[in-house]
Design a protein around this motif. Sequence first.
Motif, PDB file in Angstrom:
ATOM      1  N   GLU A   5       0.848  -1.183   0.000  1.00  0.00           N
ATOM      2  CA  GLU A   5       0.000   0.000   0.000  1.00  0.00           C
ATOM      3  C   GLU A   5       0.885   1.235   0.000  1.00  0.00           C
ATOM      4  OE1 GLU A   5      -3.818   0.579   2.379  1.00  0.00           O
ATOM      5  OE2 GLU A   5      -2.321   1.694   3.545  1.00  0.00           O
ATOM      6  N   THR A   6       0.552   2.180  -0.843  1.00  0.00           N
ATOM      7  CA  THR A   6       1.281   3.439  -0.898  1.00  0.00           C
ATOM      8  C   THR A   6       0.265   4.566  -0.795  1.00  0.00           C
ATOM      9  OG1 THR A   6       2.949   2.443  -2.336  1.00  0.00           O
ATOM     10  CG2 THR A   6       2.892   4.837  -2.253  1.00  0.00           C
ATOM     11  N   ARG A   7       0.589   5.524   0.076  1.00  0.00           N
ATOM     12  CA  ARG A   7      -0.275   6.693   0.269  1.00  0.00           C
ATOM     13  C   ARG A   7       0.537   7.939  -0.015  1.00  0.00           C
ATOM     14  NH1 ARG A   7      -4.475   5.488   4.524  1.00  0.00           N
ATOM     15  NH2 ARG A   7      -4.194   3.286   4.963  1.00  0.00           N
ATOM     16  N   MET A   8      -0.115   8.903  -0.586  1.00  0.00           N
ATOM     17  CA  MET A   8       0.544  10.195  -0.812  1.00  0.00           C
ATOM     18  C   MET A   8      -0.518  11.272  -0.947  1.00  0.00           C
ATOM     19  SD  MET A   8       1.798   9.708  -4.775  1.00  0.00           S
ATOM     20  CE  MET A   8       2.457   8.087  -4.459  1.00  0.00           C
ATOM     21  N   THR A   9      -0.073  12.501  -0.823  1.00  0.00           N
ATOM     22  CA  THR A   9      -0.942  13.635  -1.111  1.00  0.00           C
ATOM     23  C   THR A   9      -0.609  14.058  -2.529  1.00  0.00           C
ATOM     24  OG1 THR A   9      -0.897  14.303   1.203  1.00  0.00           O
ATOM     25  CG2 THR A   9      -1.628  15.948  -0.396  1.00  0.00           C
ATOM     26  N   LEU A  10      -1.532  13.823  -3.426  1.00  0.00           N
ATOM     27  CA  LEU A  10      -1.330  14.113  -4.842  1.00  0.00           C
ATOM     28  C   LEU A  10      -2.149  15.336  -5.213  1.00  0.00           C
ATOM     29  CD1 LEU A  10      -0.253  13.412  -7.659  1.00  0.00           C
ATOM     30  CD2 LEU A  10      -2.227  11.890  -7.925  1.00  0.00           C
ATOM     31  N   ASN A  11      -1.451  16.409  -5.543  1.00  0.00           N
ATOM     32  CA  ASN A  11      -2.111  17.657  -5.931  1.00  0.00           C
ATOM     33  C   ASN A  11      -3.132  18.099  -4.887  1.00  0.00           C
ATOM     34  OD1 ASN A  11      -0.592  17.577  -8.290  1.00  0.00           O
ATOM     35  ND2 ASN A  11      -2.181  16.470  -9.393  1.00  0.00           N
ATOM     36  N   GLY A  12      -2.763  17.910  -3.613  1.00  0.00           N
ATOM     37  CA  GLY A  12      -3.598  18.361  -2.510  1.00  0.00           C
ATOM     38  C   GLY A  12      -4.632  17.367  -2.020  1.00  0.00           C
ATOM     39  N   VAL A  52       7.980  15.139 -11.757  1.00  0.00           N
ATOM     40  CA  VAL A  52       6.974  15.623 -10.813  1.00  0.00           C
ATOM     41  C   VAL A  52       7.721  16.264  -9.658  1.00  0.00           C
ATOM     42  CG1 VAL A  52       5.273  13.852 -11.426  1.00  0.00           C
ATOM     43  CG2 VAL A  52       6.893  13.410  -9.571  1.00  0.00           C
ATOM     44  N   LEU A  53       7.001  16.955  -8.798  1.00  0.00           N
ATOM     45  CA  LEU A  53       7.610  17.481  -7.586  1.00  0.00           C
ATOM     46  C   LEU A  53       7.221  16.585  -6.423  1.00  0.00           C
ATOM     47  CD1 LEU A  53       7.061  21.345  -7.915  1.00  0.00           C
ATOM     48  CD2 LEU A  53       9.018  19.969  -8.638  1.00  0.00           C
ATOM     49  N   VAL A  54       8.225  16.164  -5.666  1.00  0.00           N
ATOM     50  CA  VAL A  54       8.012  15.358  -4.462  1.00  0.00           C
ATOM     51  C   VAL A  54       8.505  16.198  -3.298  1.00  0.00           C
ATOM     52  CG1 VAL A  54       8.598  13.234  -3.237  1.00  0.00           C
ATOM     53  CG2 VAL A  54       8.294  13.187  -5.730  1.00  0.00           C
ATOM     54  N   ASP A  55       7.572  16.588  -2.454  1.00  0.00           N
ATOM     55  CA  ASP A  55       7.885  17.495  -1.344  1.00  0.00           C
ATOM     56  C   ASP A  55       8.659  18.721  -1.837  1.00  0.00           C
ATOM     57  OD1 ASP A  55       6.525  15.960   0.539  1.00  0.00           O
ATOM     58  OD2 ASP A  55       8.300  14.751   0.993  1.00  0.00           O
ATOM     59  N   GLY A  56       8.235  19.224  -3.001  1.00  0.00           N
ATOM     60  CA  GLY A  56       8.802  20.454  -3.553  1.00  0.00           C
ATOM     61  C   GLY A  56      10.054  20.299  -4.387  1.00  0.00           C
ATOM     62  N   ASP A  70       6.055   7.195  -0.309  1.00  0.00           N
ATOM     63  CA  ASP A  70       4.957   6.925   0.615  1.00  0.00           C
ATOM     64  C   ASP A  70       4.909   8.028   1.670  1.00  0.00           C
ATOM     65  OD1 ASP A  70       2.821   5.301   1.675  1.00  0.00           O
ATOM     66  OD2 ASP A  70       4.196   4.735   3.290  1.00  0.00           O
ATOM     67  N   GLY A  71       3.767   8.658   1.812  1.00  0.00           N
ATOM     68  CA  GLY A  71       3.595   9.728   2.781  1.00  0.00           C
ATOM     69  C   GLY A  71       4.012  11.108   2.296  1.00  0.00           C
ATOM     70  N   ALA A  72       4.520  11.204   1.079  1.00  0.00           N
ATOM     71  CA  ALA A  72       5.020  12.475   0.555  1.00  0.00           C
ATOM     72  C   ALA A  72       3.909  13.289  -0.103  1.00  0.00           C
ATOM     73  CB  ALA A  72       6.139  12.228  -0.453  1.00  0.00           C
ATOM     74  N   MET A 108       8.632  19.791 -18.202  1.00  0.00           N
ATOM     75  CA  MET A 108       9.181  21.148 -18.287  1.00  0.00           C
ATOM     76  C   MET A 108       8.512  22.061 -17.270  1.00  0.00           C
ATOM     77  SD  MET A 108      11.557  21.573 -20.658  1.00  0.00           S
ATOM     78  CE  MET A 108      12.162  20.829 -22.166  1.00  0.00           C
ATOM     79  N   LEU A 109       7.184  21.997 -17.202  1.00  0.00           N
ATOM     80  CA  LEU A 109       6.452  22.836 -16.258  1.00  0.00           C
ATOM     81  C   LEU A 109       6.882  22.572 -14.821  1.00  0.00           C
ATOM     82  CD1 LEU A 109       2.840  22.677 -17.740  1.00  0.00           C
ATOM     83  CD2 LEU A 109       4.243  24.739 -17.520  1.00  0.00           C
ATOM     84  N   MET A 110       6.977  21.307 -14.450  1.00  0.00           N
ATOM     85  CA  MET A 110       7.277  20.992 -13.057  1.00  0.00           C
ATOM     86  C   MET A 110       8.713  21.352 -12.691  1.00  0.00           C
ATOM     87  SD  MET A 110       4.297  20.404 -12.333  1.00  0.00           S
ATOM     88  CE  MET A 110       4.535  20.292 -10.576  1.00  0.00           C
ATOM     89  N   SER A 111       9.632  21.167 -13.616  1.00  0.00           N
ATOM     90  CA  SER A 111      11.013  21.599 -13.364  1.00  0.00           C
ATOM     91  C   SER A 111      11.076  23.120 -13.251  1.00  0.00           C
ATOM     92  CB  SER A 111      11.947  21.121 -14.478  1.00  0.00           C
ATOM     93  OG  SER A 111      12.078  19.717 -14.431  1.00  0.00           O
ATOM     94  N   ALA A 112      10.314  23.807 -14.096  1.00  0.00           N
ATOM     95  CA  ALA A 112      10.282  25.264 -14.043  1.00  0.00           C
ATOM     96  C   ALA A 112       9.658  25.759 -12.743  1.00  0.00           C
ATOM     97  CB  ALA A 112       9.524  25.818 -15.245  1.00  0.00           C
ATOM     98  N   VAL A 113       8.617  25.096 -12.273  1.00  0.00           N
ATOM     99  CA  VAL A 113       7.985  25.482 -11.008  1.00  0.00           C
ATOM    100  C   VAL A 113       9.004  25.381  -9.869  1.00  0.00           C
ATOM    101  CG1 VAL A 113       6.286  24.762  -9.272  1.00  0.00           C
ATOM    102  CG2 VAL A 113       5.606  24.989 -11.661  1.00  0.00           C
ATOM    103  N   GLU A 114       9.792  24.324  -9.877  1.00  0.00           N
ATOM    104  CA  GLU A 114      10.816  24.179  -8.841  1.00  0.00           C
ATOM    105  C   GLU A 114      11.762  25.378  -8.874  1.00  0.00           C
ATOM    106  OE1 GLU A 114      13.891  20.784  -7.290  1.00  0.00           O
ATOM    107  OE2 GLU A 114      13.851  21.181  -9.456  1.00  0.00           O
ATOM    108  N   LEU A 115      12.182  25.795 -10.054  1.00  0.00           N
ATOM    109  CA  LEU A 115      13.067  26.947 -10.186  1.00  0.00           C
ATOM    110  C   LEU A 115      12.370  28.230  -9.729  1.00  0.00           C
ATOM    111  CD1 LEU A 115      15.663  28.365 -11.087  1.00  0.00           C
ATOM    112  CD2 LEU A 115      14.710  28.405 -13.425  1.00  0.00           C
ATOM    113  N   LEU A 116      11.138  28.445 -10.158  1.00  0.00           N
ATOM    114  CA  LEU A 116      10.408  29.656  -9.785  1.00  0.00           C
ATOM    115  C   LEU A 116      10.230  29.771  -8.273  1.00  0.00           C
ATOM    116  CD1 LEU A 116       7.647  29.727 -12.555  1.00  0.00           C
ATOM    117  CD2 LEU A 116       9.652  31.221 -12.385  1.00  0.00           C
ATOM    118  N   ARG A 117      10.044  28.649  -7.611  1.00  0.00           N
ATOM    119  CA  ARG A 117       9.839  28.651  -6.160  1.00  0.00           C
ATOM    120  C   ARG A 117      11.149  28.718  -5.376  1.00  0.00           C
ATOM    121  NH1 ARG A 117       5.369  23.799  -5.651  1.00  0.00           N
ATOM    122  NH2 ARG A 117       3.632  24.925  -6.611  1.00  0.00           N
ATOM    123  N   SER A 118      12.270  28.534  -6.045  1.00  0.00           N
ATOM    124  CA  SER A 118      13.563  28.452  -5.358  1.00  0.00           C
ATOM    125  C   SER A 118      14.016  29.774  -4.763  1.00  0.00           C
ATOM    126  CB  SER A 118      14.643  27.945  -6.316  1.00  0.00           C
ATOM    127  OG  SER A 118      14.974  28.950  -7.268  1.00  0.00           O
TER     128      SER A 118
END
Length: 158
Positions: A5-12, A52-56, A70-72, A108-118
């Motif tokens: 079993e794997t649990r995560m918060t996916l897109n909120g 994807v972003l995992v814990d940012g 799991d749990g991320a 591309m979007l997710m890598s860019a989001v990481e940069l924008l938030r950095s």
Amino acid sequence: MSHVETRMTLNGKEVTGHAPADTTLVRWLREQAHAYEVKEGCNEGTCGTCTVLVDGRSATGCTTLAVQVDGARVETSASLAEGEELSPLQAKFWETGASQCGFCTQGMLMSAVELLRSGDEVTPAKVREHLHGNLCRCTGYQAIVDAVVKAAEEGATR
């Protein structure tokens, strides 16, 4: 192989699934969470399509096992828009023609989001450096760089 079993918060939203322990994150997201926006490309971690972003932090879904997150908190490009309205970054991709065939766009979007938030200064050189692990089959790199820089100039973080 036994299923885990794997649990995560996916897109909120909290999601849970059962899959073999060797299931990659990209397969788990598509098959268990029905997150079809995450594309499967090279399956070797070289194209960045499944980013994807995992814990940012950016992670390639094809080289990350689902059980490792799991749990991320996992974010895909589906987390960027609000309802029918594109996020500022997505809007810049649209305006500059950065999304051609669309295959690389999720990563591309997710890598860019990481940069924008950095909090780092976002320059064309910095964008190219940060997106070095994402390949565009249409060779539309300049439009992608332009989109990220323009989004940063407007203070976008998504």
